[in-house]
Scaffold this active site. Structure first.
Site, mmCIF file in Angstrom:
data_model
loop_
_atom_site.group_PDB
_atom_site.id
_atom_site.type_symbol
_atom_site.label_atom_id
_atom_site.label_comp_id
_atom_site.label_asym_id
_atom_site.label_seq_id
_atom_site.Cartn_x
_atom_site.Cartn_y
_atom_site.Cartn_z
ATOM 1 N N HIS A 73 0.850 -1.188 0.000
ATOM 2 C CA HIS A 73 0.000 0.000 0.000
ATOM 3 C C HIS A 73 0.889 1.242 0.000
ATOM 4 C CE1 HIS A 73 -2.273 3.041 2.590
ATOM 5 N NE2 HIS A 73 -2.933 3.014 1.448
ATOM 6 N N HIS A 117 1.355 11.722 -1.830
ATOM 7 C CA HIS A 117 0.519 11.199 -0.756
ATOM 8 C C HIS A 117 -0.508 12.258 -0.360
ATOM 9 C CE1 HIS A 117 -0.849 9.321 2.874
ATOM 10 N NE2 HIS A 117 0.036 8.335 2.779
#
Length: 332
Positions: A73, A117
């Site tokens: 992930h 992110h």
């Protein structure tokens, strides 16, 4: 006037206290991460043998849809800070045995498609094209390996922006194309790993939003071929295996049965209203057995849906027993 002034002072004290606690947590979290990184530096990740298909002779005759992958992930977000989900870089992840990489994409301040992110001001891990070049180089060095990448399109950009990055990287010749109407595709439609390797179509790419296979056929619409369980969980028992995305798919059981599924098995923790990856409990979360383990979560979902997941998304894959879990879920 004095009362209002005192209220302002109280609010300032509270805000300062909360901020101080948050900064303290971030510092402790970073220090724990540094210690973890130093510990990892003395621990050599074993390199997966280059035999058979993806390290196993038995997988050569197994369909892609009948294999469970441990997936990293936020694979490119590497380091010790709270917005970083892995400890080692992409080549090291692949060398260790990871064959499924997930990453977020956003447009950066210069208008380029980048690996960011949540927002590029928070964490920018570089251009998507550079990331793809790294994977291409690794595929060239490892001709018996099949790699899956899953990209999220956080800014809902046009598919052509992704195509430009793929084209720049030179990776397109390695991509697999699932030909035909996705609505008619089934689990049995997928080739075996051996077929993918023999045809040298060893990169399978998915995009969560904005894919258009009539225009860019190698970049598959994730939710035409997968569904996912809930993510961003704070609950260490991982009790839910329900279909979270695409919304409403549970009303169409036949369509659900035709798709693979991804289990989101990464644990978050909340500090000051901010959710961050739970690095502290990674060994327990990534264990094969136990209450919070990969094995327990996979078994629960398999019991509910009648088959094993195609991928288990994890943070800090180098902690715990992820490859033991992968082997056990694949029957080894």
């Amino acid at each position: 006037m004095q009362i209002r002034k005192r209220k302002v002072e109280v609010h300032l004290v509270i805000n300062s206290t909360v901020m101080a606690l948050l900064v303290t947590y971030m510092f402790i979290h970073a220090m724990l991460g540094i210690i973890d990184q130093l510990t990892r530096a003395t621990t050599h990740l074993q390199k997966q043998p280059q035999i058979g298909c993806n390290g196993r002779e038995e997988l050569c005759t197994r369909k892609y849809s009948n294999i469970t992958h441990i997936a990293t992930h936020d694979a490119p977000f590497i380091g010790v800070l709270p917005m970083e989900n892995q400890n080692v870089d992409i080549p090291t992840q692949l060398d260790a045995g990871i064959r499924f990489l997930q990453a977020q994409t956003h447009r950066n301040a210069f208008g380029k498609l980048s690996l960011c992110h949540t927002h590029c001001l928070m964490k920018d891990a570089g251009l998507l094209s550079d990331y793809l070049k790294v994977i291409k180089v690794w595929l060239e060095k490892n001709p018996k390996e099949v790699v899956t990448i899953l990209l999220t399109n956080g800014d809902r950009l046009h598919i052509n922006e992704f195509h430009r990055s793929f084209n720049t990287s030179g990776i397109i010749p390695y991509t697999y194309i699932a030909r035909g109407d996705p609505d008619k595709w089934s689990l049995d439609s997928w080739p075996t790993l051996g077929e993918l390797i023999n045809n040298n179509t060893r990169l399978i790419a998915f995009l969560d939003t904005g894919a258009d296979q009539t225009k860019i056929p190698y970049l598959h619409n994730e939710f035409s071929y997968f569904w996912e369980t809930p993510f961003e969980t704070l609950e260490p028992s991982f009790s839910s295996c329900k279909i979270d995305r695409p919304v409403g798919l549970e009303r169409f059981p036949e369509a659900m049965k035709k798709r693979m599924y991804i289990v989101n098995h990464f644990l978050d923790t909340r500090i000051g209203g901010v959710e961050v990856p739970n690095r502290r409990d990674a060994k327990k979360t990534n264990a094969w057995m136990g209450k919070s383990s990969i094995g327990e979560h996979a078994r629960r979902c398999a019991d509910m849906h009648g088959r094993k997941p195609a991928a288990m998304l994890v943070d800090y894959f180098d902690k715990g027993e992820v490859f033991t879990a992968q082997d056990k879920l694949n029957g080894f």
